[in-house]
Each structure stands twice: as C-alpha cells, then as structure tokens.
Design an enzyme around this catalytic site. Structure first.
Site, PDB file in Angstrom:
ATOM      1  N   SER A 153       0.806  -1.220   0.000  1.00 30.60           N
ATOM      2  CA  SER A 153       0.000   0.000   0.000  1.00 30.60           C
ATOM      3  C   SER A 153       0.839   1.271   0.000  1.00 30.60           C
ATOM      4  O   SER A 153       0.358   2.323  -0.440  1.00 30.60           O
ATOM      5  CB  SER A 153      -0.933   0.008   1.215  1.00 30.60           C
ATOM      6  OG  SER A 153      -1.851  -1.054   1.152  1.00 30.60           O
TER       7      SER A 153
ATOM      8  N   PHE B  42     -10.328   7.149  16.946  1.00 29.86           N
ATOM      9  CA  PHE B  42     -11.390   6.374  17.570  1.00 29.86           C
ATOM     10  C   PHE B  42     -10.975   4.999  18.063  1.00 29.86           C
ATOM     11  O   PHE B  42     -11.812   4.244  18.560  1.00 29.86           O
ATOM     12  CB  PHE B  42     -12.564   6.259  16.591  1.00 29.86           C
ATOM     13  CG  PHE B  42     -13.085   7.596  16.159  1.00 29.86           C
ATOM     14  CD1 PHE B  42     -13.775   8.398  17.036  1.00 29.86           C
ATOM     15  CD2 PHE B  42     -12.841   8.071  14.873  1.00 29.86           C
ATOM     16  CE1 PHE B  42     -14.244   9.647  16.652  1.00 29.86           C
ATOM     17  CE2 PHE B  42     -13.304   9.312  14.479  1.00 29.86           C
ATOM     18  CZ  PHE B  42     -14.007  10.108  15.372  1.00 29.86           C
TER      19      PHE B  42
ATOM     20  N   GLU C 230     -10.300   6.372   2.987  1.00 28.57           N
ATOM     21  CA  GLU C 230      -9.873   4.980   2.842  1.00 28.57           C
ATOM     22  C   GLU C 230     -10.739   4.042   3.673  1.00 28.57           C
ATOM     23  O   GLU C 230     -10.958   4.273   4.864  1.00 28.57           O
ATOM     24  CB  GLU C 230      -8.420   4.806   3.287  1.00 28.57           C
ATOM     25  CG  GLU C 230      -7.924   3.371   3.071  1.00 28.57           C
ATOM     26  CD  GLU C 230      -6.800   2.932   4.000  1.00 28.57           C
ATOM     27  OE1 GLU C 230      -6.088   1.983   3.645  1.00 28.57           O
ATOM     28  OE2 GLU C 230      -6.650   3.531   5.088  1.00 28.57           O
TER      29      GLU C 230
ATOM     30  N   ASP D 151      -8.717  -4.747   3.413  1.00 24.37           N
ATOM     31  CA  ASP D 151      -7.409  -5.389   3.281  1.00 24.37           C
ATOM     32  C   ASP D 151      -7.138  -6.338   4.447  1.00 24.37           C
ATOM     33  O   ASP D 151      -6.669  -7.466   4.248  1.00 24.37           O
ATOM     34  CB  ASP D 151      -6.346  -4.293   3.231  1.00 24.37           C
ATOM     35  CG  ASP D 151      -4.933  -4.821   3.113  1.00 24.37           C
ATOM     36  OD1 ASP D 151      -4.606  -5.396   2.069  1.00 24.37           O
ATOM     37  OD2 ASP D 151      -4.154  -4.645   4.066  1.00 24.37           O
TER      38      ASP D 151
ATOM     39  N   ASP E 188      -6.008   0.232  -3.924  1.00 21.56           N
ATOM     40  CA  ASP E 188      -4.559   0.337  -4.063  1.00 21.56           C
ATOM     41  C   ASP E 188      -3.979  -0.933  -4.672  1.00 21.56           C
ATOM     42  O   ASP E 188      -2.984  -0.898  -5.384  1.00 21.56           O
ATOM     43  CB  ASP E 188      -3.893   0.665  -2.726  1.00 21.56           C
ATOM     44  CG  ASP E 188      -4.388  -0.211  -1.593  1.00 21.56           C
ATOM     45  OD1 ASP E 188      -5.287  -1.056  -1.807  1.00 21.56           O
ATOM     46  OD2 ASP E 188      -3.881  -0.062  -0.464  1.00 21.56           O
TER      47      ASP E 188
END
Length: 501
Positions: A117, A291, A335, A340, A381
């Site tokens: 990535s 978060f 994103e 992933d 990506d």
C-alpha cells in the site's frame, strides 16, 4: 443469411428516465421484449448522452484498500442478497458501479510485481511510482534509511491543494498513520515509522520525523482541516492511558492531540462516538478524531467497540460538512482500510461487509455534493488472492457452500463440499486432509475460507484494479492506466498547479 437491422432511438429524457423505442426488422419479440435487451440498449443510449466539465472545485478520492475486482463482485452479490427485491444478488450494483466512467489500473511498484500500500498510494498521491514500503519518497531512496531519503521527498496532492488555499481532509478506518492515509500527508522512507518509538537510531540522528508527528506538526497553512480514523496510541505519550485503557506509544512525551488543539482556531479533538456526534460542523474548522488505539473496528464489529466508533459513512459525511465551508473548494481522501485486513486474515465476511460500507459512504458523498462541481473517484490500491468459483447456481449464498443448478450440494473430488469463496494462500490453508464443511456455518463472521498455500497472512495480488469516476473530469478515467495517472487526473481537473494544462 438474414440481414439484421437494429435501430435504437433515445426519446424524452425526464427525471433521469430514458424512454426507448426499439425497432427491429428481424429480431423476434421474445428477444426485443426481454428486460435484459431493453436495459442493455438503454445503457448504450445513456452513455451516448454523457458530458462532463473540465475542472472541479472539489475532489473526493475513495480508496478501498485491497478492493480487487473479485472483492467488488462478491460484495455486490452479498449486498444484493441482504436486500429484498433482488433476485439472487447478482444483478445488484454497488453505488459507485453506477458511475459513468471506468478504467483499469496497473498497480506494480518500481521493485515488486505485486505491490504494497505504501508504493501504490504514493503513486496516487504524488504522481510518481516508488518502491514498496516507502511513503512519498522517490525510489532512489533506500527503504528504512533516513539519510538517503533527504532531498528525495515528493510533493503530494494535499500539499498542492493546501498551497492553493483549499481545505484538505483524510479519513480512514485504519490507523491514520498507516500507509494509505499517511501517503497523503507524510514523507517517510519506512512505512512502519508511525510513532517516534518506531524510529531507529539512524533516523533519529539524521532528523527524520515519525508519521504521527508529521500529521499534526505541519505548518498551519499546510495543515489538514479534517483527520478521522484510528491510531490514537501513536499520538499519545507512553505515560498516558487513553479512554479505552490503552497506553500511548510515544517516547518524546508529546501529546499530539493537544498539539492539534493548540495549532488551530475552532479546533476539536474527539476519541469516541459521543464526542464525534456532538461536533457542530458549522463551528468546527479543524477536527481530529482518533477512535481506536490501533485500527478501527470492522463494520460488523463496530457496535461492540468500548468507546463507540462512527461508521465510514458518518465520518465521510462529517468531513464533507466541514470541508465544504471553504469557498475555494476541498480535497478529501477516504480509505476503507480494513477490507485489506479482512482478506489478510482469510476472512471474506469482514472484508466484504467493509466493502459494502464503503459503497454506502460513496453514496452519502454523492448525495452530499453536486456532480457539477465535485469529482468523485473510487479505486483500490491493490487486489488480493481472493477467488469466486465452483459453478454455484444463481442466487447461491455468497458466503455459503456451492450448490449446483437444481440445488444439489456440490462435492469436490474428495467427496466434501466447498465454498464459493476461497483464497490461493493464507491462514485458512488446508494442510493434509481437508476439513468437511458439511456441518460448518460458513456464513459466520469468524469463518475463515479455505486456502491452498499455507501462510500466516494471506497476500496481495498483482492484477489490475478498477477506477470509477463521476463529475467534472470523470471522462479522463478510461482505458488501462498506470496508477500514478490518478494523481494527474486530480491535479489537472482541480488545477492544483503541479503540471501544465
């Protein structure tokens, strides 16, 4: 031999409805009356009407990390099967698959056929391909070597947008210091230098900064207006215990959340769902939200988070509300990072439900913007070694065992059933005798699909991924392109000044 004449005319275009008249001298009625036939003809007519502007005030780039073509297909069907009215799920369409322009994107880095990535997002963020593991640094640099990176730093879309006076934002369900969001704002010869405690002696001696500090300690005229995601621990000192009981990772004693608050006017920092919900977008100009100590929860697990987390859709909506106050426009990079991670774990359920949530976030962005002045692009990506196979019948549960036409359970040559979804490598690999899945609930969120080659973590794949575009400049997303072309589309459409027009 009959000569077939087919003439299709587009009549009144009203409320986005296309009225079609199909004239055929030879085609039989059971063909021309087919809904498949009519829908296909309408699609071509609609395409012929497409026009786009040349320049955009705003740009939103969505990146589904690891969202390859097979992931899109499986998520599309899964979403369709979760909603009444879809025949089997296969005819469903994800929100961004309605976008009028699409391209295929080549993802290799300068040193790997199958990329990571860092290299792929650097291509999208800077217009230059580089090595795997390097963030916004030219490939003449050595990975993990600070000294070699100096003088090889690359200018990103965020840098250019800020210089033009636009508002900028980064949203991710991964750590904000992780590779994909980091490439938007940081420059590092090593993707793992997320906190100062990750820096080796050579990097410290030569003055390299960790990624978290690069997010917060930017000059005020080149700072982000919005940064929402995970990775709280990387912004807090080791002596600090956060609201979820986790210690920080920083050796330098800095509380970067306080640095954020001190750096801007009308600034806010939030770490939980209640704090996020309380933010008034009309009075907040700079918002930092962290978060989770590490990555945010998968969408399917989000309700169980100790502090509570906003969804990707909610973060995207809040970001747009804040950024759109800038009269010059904005650049937002969003994103969905945990698609992933689900794949790496050999867990299709979590990867696919996060893809469906990305589709919802894109839909919210479309609803909250105007196609006349906002370019929205959705891409990935890289892909994963994730497969859909086995001749399942139409409507077969996407996460289920394969049933052939007629409903009969399909069996492999070992006499055991198998799932539609699988991986060519990963932690679910079969070693020795394959498990009998007859009594296993393969739709359970924790089920790990079977794989061929045993590996502790399933790997990326090297095939092309897709790019979907809507709004001014969307027509530039066509054909088969190198991944760095995405930068140049945004740069030229938003007139950021990085190239001549």
């Amino acid at each position: 031999m009959n000569v077939i004449k087919l003439r299709t005319i587009a009549a009144a275009l009203s409320c986005s409805m296309v009225t079609l008249t199909v004239y055929a001298s030879v085609l039989p009625a059971n063909q021309t009356n087919s809904q498949w036939f009519k829908d296909g003809a309408a699609n071509v007519v609609n395409k012929s009407q497409l026009t786009t502007g040349e320049h955009a005030k705003n740009v939103i780039l969505f990146v589904g990390d690891g969202m390859g073509i097979s992931t899109l297909t499986a998520a599309r069907i899964l979403q369709g099967q979760q909603h009444a009215g879809h025949q089997g799920g296969e005819e469903n369409v994800l929100s961004f698959e309605h976008f009028p322009y699409t391209a295929l994107v080549k993802t290799y880095t300068t040193n790997q056929q199958t990329p990571d990535s860092a290299g792929t997002m650097t291509a999208m963020a800077t217009g230059v391909k580089t090595k795997a593991g390097i963030i916004a640094i030219a490939d003449t640099s050595l990975r993990g070597n600070c000294l070699s990176s100096q003088g090889n730093e690359l200018i990103s879309l965020v840098d250019l947008a800020n210089a033009k006076g636009l508002a900028t934002g980064v949203v991710s369900t991964a750590r904000l210091t992780h590779t994909t969001p980091a490439a938007a704002y940081a420059k590092s010869p090593e993707r793992n230098w997320e906190a100062d405690s990750n820096l080796p002696a050579e990097a410290i001696a030569n003055g390299c900064k960790d990624i978290a500090s690069q997010l917060v300690e930017r000059s005020s005229d080149n700072g982000l207006s919005v940064a929402l995601g995970g990775g709280r621990s990387y912004f807090l000192p080791k002596e600090v215990i956060d609201g979820e009981g986790k210690a920080g990772k920083r050796n330098d004693g800095k509380d970067l959340t306080q640095t954020w608050l001190n750096s801007y006017t009308n600034a806010a920092y939030v770490w939980d769902k209640s704090g996020f919900d309380a933010i008034d977008s009309s009075t907040t100009d700079h918002l930092l939200g962290l978060f989770n100590p590490s990555h945010m929860q998968y969408e399917i697990d989000r309700a169980n988070d100790r502090g509570g987390e906003p969804s990707l859709t909610e973060m995207t909506t809040k970001a747009i509300e804040i950024l759109k106050k800038n009269p010059n426009g904005y650049l937002l990079i969003v994103e969905s990072g945990r698609i992933d991670h689900g794949h790496h774990a050999g867990n299709a359920h979590r990867a696919l439900t996060d893809t469906v949530e990305l589709s919802s976030a894109v839909q919210a962005a479309v609803a909250g913007t105007r196609s006349e002045d906002t370019l929205i692009m959705v891409t990935a990506d890289h892909s994963h070694v994730f497969t859909i196979a086995g001749y399942p019948q139409r409507g077969n549960p996407m996460l289920g065992l394969v049933h052939s036409i007629g409903g009969e359970l399909a069996l492999a040559s070992d006499g055991k059933p198998y799932t539609t979804l699988a991986y060519s490598n990963g932690p679910g690999a079969v070693v020795g005798v394959r498990d009998d899945l007859s009594s296993v609930d393969t739709t359970d969120k924790d089920f790990m699909q079977q794989a061929l080659i045993p590996m502790s973590s399933e790997t990326h794949a090297g095939e092309d991924i897709s790019l979907h575009a809507l709004g001014p400049g969307a027509h530039l997303a066509q054909g088969v392109i190198e991944q760095n072309v995405i930068f140049h589309i945004i740069n030229q459409v938003q007139q950021l000044g990085g190239t001549k027009y």
